[in-house]
Design an enzyme around this catalytic site. Structure first.
Site, PDB file in Angstrom:
ATOM      1  CE  LYS A  68      -4.009  -2.252   2.316  1.00  0.00           C
ATOM      2  NZ  LYS A  68      -4.788  -2.236   3.618  1.00  0.00           N
ATOM      3  CB  CYS A  88      -1.284   0.875   8.877  1.00  0.00           C
ATOM      4  SG  CYS A  88      -0.268   1.968   9.651  1.00  0.00           S
ATOM      5  CG  ASP A  89      -3.555  -4.962   5.863  1.00  0.00           C
ATOM      6  OD1 ASP A  89      -4.151  -4.275   4.941  1.00  0.00           O
ATOM      7  OD2 ASP A  89      -3.645  -5.979   6.304  1.00  0.00           O
ATOM      8  CB  SER A  90      -5.314  -4.041  11.208  1.00  0.00           C
ATOM      9  OG  SER A  90      -4.365  -2.800  11.609  1.00  0.00           O
ATOM     10  N   GLY A 125       0.565  -4.174  10.351  1.00  0.00           N
ATOM     11  CA  GLY A 125       1.963  -3.905   9.811  1.00  0.00           C
ATOM     12  C   GLY A 125       2.149  -2.379   9.282  1.00  0.00           C
TER      13      GLY A 125
END
EC number: 3.6.1.9
Length: 219
Positions: A68, A88-90, A125
């Site tokens: 991203k 970010c990624d969750s 992340g």
């Protein structure tokens, strides 16, 4: 979450006009950064997450955050200021599996019947890119927080899913919204569960030579 009623007093670093870009469409991440005194630009990457794979759930969030951020970075027009880009990624990890957004009511109900009364790990992340003086530097890390869920009844699960809140959030729950009462305990950084770890982000920025107060919005 609510924004502070007054802006923090900028330090000398704020005079540098550091630019902050958030590569995420998440309202919760944006609200968290605003509450921390920042005023980020939002640029959504449009990355297709469906075919991305990794060795484990934490690595998957790291890779998605990287994709991203790098997708947005490729589109940025730099203007000479120091530019900080954060992606970010969750996802929720349970029984070694990664769970993102359920996307449908049926999936959200199934998810909650699996989660209730149990403890999972919310992995987020973080991928940070800094452009300064013609140079580019990158740092990545994953924040992991243990989350214990209440043992909801079927009626509570159905009522929560009917609000539609859990359909479009990682792990099918929020800790800062309607789902808050259904989270019994958090072990680790609360902000990480919301979607961006402020302490982890501060450490990554420090490693890249960016002082946290330099990102505070100026009066």
């Amino acid at each position: 979450m609510s924004e502070p009623t007054t802006d923090p007093t900028p330090t000398d670093g704020a005079a540098d006009g550091v630019r902050l870009v958030l590569a995420s469409a998440s309202p919760a991440r944006l609200a968290t950064l605003r509450s921390a005194g920042f005023d980020p630009e939002v640029v959504v990457s449009g990355v297709d997450e469906s075919d991305v794979v990794a060795d484990n759930p934490a690595a998957l969030t790291a890779e998605l955050a990287r994709l991203k951020a790098e997708a947005v970075d490729a589109t940025l027009a730099l203007d000479g200021r120091t530019t900080v880009l954060v992606g970010c990624d969750s996802m929720l990890e349970l029984d070694g599996q990664a769970y993102g957004k359920p996307g449908s009511a049926a999936a959200a109900v199934e998810r909650w019947r699996l989660m209730r009364g149990r403890t999972g790990v919310l992995n987020t992340g973080h991928h940070v890119v800094v452009h300064t003086g013609g140079a580019r530097a990158v740092r990545s890390a994953v924040g992991s927080t243990r989350v214990t869920f209440a043992d909801l009844s079927d009626a509570e699960v159905d009522a929560y899913v009917a609000t539609r809140e859990p359909l479009e959030v990682a792990g099918a729950f929020t800790v800062d919204g309607l789902g808050g009462p259904f989270v019994e305990r958090i072990e680790g950084d609360h902000h990480n569960v919301v979607g961006i770890s402020l302490p982890l982000l501060r450490r990554l920025l420090a490693d890249l030579g960016v002082a946290w107060p330099s990102l505070w919005r100026r009066r």
